[in-house]
Design an enzyme around this catalytic site. Structure first.
Site, PDB file in Angstrom:
ATOM      1  N   GLY A 183     -28.197 -35.705  80.067  1.00 16.97           N
ATOM      2  CA  GLY A 183     -28.541 -35.266  78.719  1.00 16.97           C
ATOM      3  C   GLY A 183     -29.291 -33.956  78.731  1.00 16.97           C
ATOM      4  O   GLY A 183     -28.821 -32.948  79.260  1.00 16.97           O
ATOM      5  N   GLU A 189     -38.647 -21.140  84.902  1.00 11.79           N
ATOM      6  CA  GLU A 189     -38.102 -22.302  84.188  1.00 11.79           C
ATOM      7  C   GLU A 189     -37.069 -23.042  85.023  1.00 11.79           C
ATOM      8  O   GLU A 189     -36.992 -24.276  84.995  1.00 11.79           O
ATOM      9  CB  GLU A 189     -37.498 -21.858  82.854  1.00 11.79           C
ATOM     10  CG  GLU A 189     -38.490 -21.221  81.886  1.00 11.79           C
ATOM     11  CD  GLU A 189     -39.710 -22.081  81.628  1.00 11.79           C
ATOM     12  OE1 GLU A 189     -39.594 -23.325  81.654  1.00 11.79           O
ATOM     13  OE2 GLU A 189     -40.798 -21.509  81.405  1.00 11.79           O
ATOM     14  N   HIS A 209     -38.624 -25.529  87.167  1.00 12.76           N
ATOM     15  CA  HIS A 209     -38.822 -26.812  86.478  1.00 12.76           C
ATOM     16  C   HIS A 209     -37.515 -27.602  86.441  1.00 12.76           C
ATOM     17  O   HIS A 209     -37.505 -28.823  86.613  1.00 12.76           O
ATOM     18  CB  HIS A 209     -39.305 -26.576  85.052  1.00 12.76           C
ATOM     19  CG  HIS A 209     -40.724 -26.105  84.951  1.00 12.76           C
ATOM     20  ND1 HIS A 209     -41.743 -26.658  85.679  1.00 12.76           N
ATOM     21  CD2 HIS A 209     -41.287 -25.132  84.181  1.00 12.76           C
ATOM     22  CE1 HIS A 209     -42.881 -26.053  85.368  1.00 12.76           C
ATOM     23  NE2 HIS A 209     -42.634 -25.124  84.472  1.00 12.76           N
TER      24      HIS A 209
END
Length: 663
Positions: A197, A401, A404
């Site tokens: 997702g 990012e 992450h």
């Protein structure tokens, strides 16, 4: 200055009164609330919001006790004194631009230390920012993924359709994931940990100005440098230009030089504009056709009507309703950022509170940010936006990012890419802390050359990156030491430590660039001018002058502009002596004396250090003159010499680590 003659309602009458009052007293412009601007917060409100978002302090129950305890955690994370108080350094840290992911474990972002269970990861770029052309965005993201694939077995493949592991998009405020952005500055981007997702997805705040870290990236069209980039600042007819201009033209088209000196090189191109071309859409790059018809209305400029994402567009034929042909309007050289103008360009001159402005201004604001109106009269239309600045490096923010998205959390190491606060680094290298973290998840890249391992058998040689220095674990030779605004700063490479107590342990390490951007990664010397409290940094054959954290216009300059001879290509140390308010500059075995009031070098110098400073060695590392102490300190290797100013005698030789660093 000119005011409008017709005012039909109370607000405009009030503007006249404010204008006359200011003119009479020569007072600065009053601070106003700009429409679409975020409401300024008190320090307490800022702290509660910050600690709730990044440290889990309950928003409705962040009382004084909980706040103080959580503040200490935040201060420890950033290497600040753990007081639990909202001091100035803590507030300044909270205001710095940063990643939107929390600094402590948050299961919405990082449930159970996740990682990808495969080495081939797909990504898809769903949307683009109008700040950069698509090719530059594609390249920035590809390079950001390469940061991680260079040190792991991970390989990243881009797809153009369907569901990718990592979906990349730009958005504003609430953008569909329940974690809204906050307008210009502040929260820059966020990403989700590996998983199905939304897992791995990375989102970038399109209210920021996305660049490569050094100002607007403007790729020109046509001219004799088609496809090259503007070079700001550039010189034309003996004048310096920091943005695109229509100077020298009578058709209104904006242009720029693609070298620093158009007068010498003659290389130029036209800056992006909707009258030249559009981006995206289905108009095949054709320019806007003004006026064009949309839903029965006629438009003679780009519009955001019909869209919910705020992007400006236009029809590329005269009738969109009939032909359904459109494109997005490229950001112009003076497109605004944030505000309520949806990226519309500045209009000069414009009227604000009755005054005429021919350039960006900070009038009406208490944060010093430059802004402009996007119509000829802010007083009439109240349309505005921030003027372009250095912007944020899309490559660096994306690399963070994507860390992450691989499963990494924030790092307490200020030199790490995964540190939460944004800092522009020109010659970026992945730190050892980042490499260690990612290789704990995904092991070593198969491309790393084998070498001797820690055990008896062969093993992979770990990839090495720069290590953040620790004061009491390494014998550090400092590049510079200075007292600036009452605090003592120690500089080493791109790091610094600070303290108000000469015998207390300094806090840090901190990144120099978070306080003084645009400096090189290593300085040679630094001092504070007592005349204007400006910080002066030296590196190589240049020097930089800062007012607070802002680089003064026209810098860096060559050392020769100070009056130093051309053969001096670097200096070792500099300080301003409290005894006579003169600045002393040291290089090798010589020194020069600079008059701050007259802004010139004194003719009696240079002299040999040994002839004037008894016992002081050549090739110094740093010199520190402590205000009102009566002493000057000379730093060399791991030692320092304390000189009494009155007698010019060395009264002590000590070890830096024990006497200055609290080791």
């Amino acid at each position: 200055m000119k005011t409008h003659s017709v005012f039909g309602f109370f607000f405009k009458v009030l503007l006249i009164q404010v204008y006359l009052f200011n003119k009479t007293l020569a007072a600065p412009s009053p601070i106003i609330k700009f429409p679409g601007d975020s409401t300024p917060k008190t320090d307490k409100e800022l702290a509660v919001q910050y600690l709730n978002k990044y440290y889990g302090c309950p928003k409705d129950n962040c009382n004084l006790f909980v706040l103080k305890d959580t503040l200490k955690k935040m201060q420890k994370f950033f290497g600040l004194p753990e007081t639990g108080d909202l001091d100035q350094n803590t507030i300044e840290t909270m205001k710095k631009p940063r990643c939107g992911n929390p600094d402590v474990a948050n299961y919405n972002f990082f449930p159970r230390k996740p990682k990808w269970e495969k080495n081939h990861i797909t990504y898809r770029i769903i949307g683009y920012t109008p700040d950069l052309d698509p090719e530059t965005v594609d390249d920035a993201f590809a390079r950001a993924f390469k940061v991680w694939s260079d040190v792991t077995p991970l390989r990243f493949n881009r797809i153009n359709d369907g569901e990718a592991d990592i979906m990349i998009n730009f958005g504003r405020w609430e953008h569909g994931d329940g974690y809204p952005f906050d307008g210009k500055d502040g929260l820059l981007a966020h990403a989700f940990a590996p998983g199905p997702g939304i897992g791995g997805d990375s989102h970038f705040d399109d209210d920021e100005l996305w660049t490569l870290g050094e100002g607007q990236v403007v790729r020109v069209k046509y001219g004799n440098a088609d496809g090259e980039y503007c070079k700001f600042p550039f010189w034309f007819n003996g004048k310096e230009y920091n943005s695109c201009t229509d100077a020298g033209r009578n058709d209104g088209f904006l242009w720029c030089s693609t070298t620093k000196d158009f007068d010498a090189d003659g290389k130029y191109g036209f800056c992006p504009h909707e009258s030249l071309f559009t981006m995206g859409g289905n108009g095949d790059g054709q320019p806007c056709k003004f006026p064009f018809k949309f839903q029965g209305q006629s438009y003679d400029q780009c519009t955001t009507e019909g869209r919910t994402d705020g992007y400006r567009w236009c029809g590329t034929t005269e009738d969109y309703d009939r032909d359904k042909k459109y494109g997005f309007c490229p950001e112009t050289a003076m497109s605004t950022v944030g505000g309520n103008s949806e990226g519309a360009p500045c209009v000069f001159p414009f009227i604000f509170l009755g005054n005429k402005y021919d350039s960006c201004t900070s009038a009406g604001r208490n944060d010093g940010k430059l802004w402009c109106a996007s119509t000829s009269s802010y007083d009439d239309d109240r349309k505005w936006g921030f003027c372009p600045d250095q912007g944020y490096s899309l490559f660096l923010v994306a690399a963070h990012e994507f860390g992450h998205a691989m499963g990494l959390e924030h790092s307490e190491d200020p030199g790490a890419l995964m540190a939460p606060i944004y800092t522009y680094t020109k010659n970026f290298r992945l730190s050892q802390d980042d490499i260690k973290g990612i290789q704990e998840l995904y092991e070593v890249s198969p491309d790393v050359e084998p070498g001797p391992g820690p055990g008896p058998g062969p093993g992979p040689r770990p990839t090495l990156g720069p290590v953040t220095p620790e004061l009491c674990k390494h014998d550090i030779v400092f590049d510079g030491v200075a007292q600036i605004r009452g605090e003592i700063f120690f500089f080493k490479d791109r790091f610094m430590w600070r303290t108000v107590n000469p015998r207390g342990k300094p806090t840090g390490p901190l990144l120099v660039a978070t306080f003084w951007p645009d400096l090189p990664e290593k300085i040679d010397a630094v001092y504070e001018s007592p005349q204007d409290e400006k910080a002066v940094f030296f590196a190589g054959n240049e020097y930089w002058v800062y007012t607070a954290s802002n680089l003064d216009r026209g810098y860096p300059k060559k050392l020769t502009s100070l009056g130093l001879p051309p053969d001096v290509q670097r200096i070792d140390a500099a300080f301003n002596w409290g005894r006579n308010k003169k600045t002393y500059i040291f290089s090798g075995d010589r020194y020069w004396k600079y008059n701050e009031e007259k802004k010139k070098m004194e003719l009696a110098t240079p002299k040999f250090i040994a002839d004037s400073w008894n016992g002081v060695p050549d090739n110094l590392d740093a010199v520190l003159g402590l205000t009102d102490s009566g002493y000057t300190y000379f730093f060399k290797d791991q030692y320092y010499l304390q000189m009494e100013d009155k007698s010019l005698k060395i009264v002590k030789i000590g070890k830096i680590s024990s006497d200055w660093l609290g080791c």
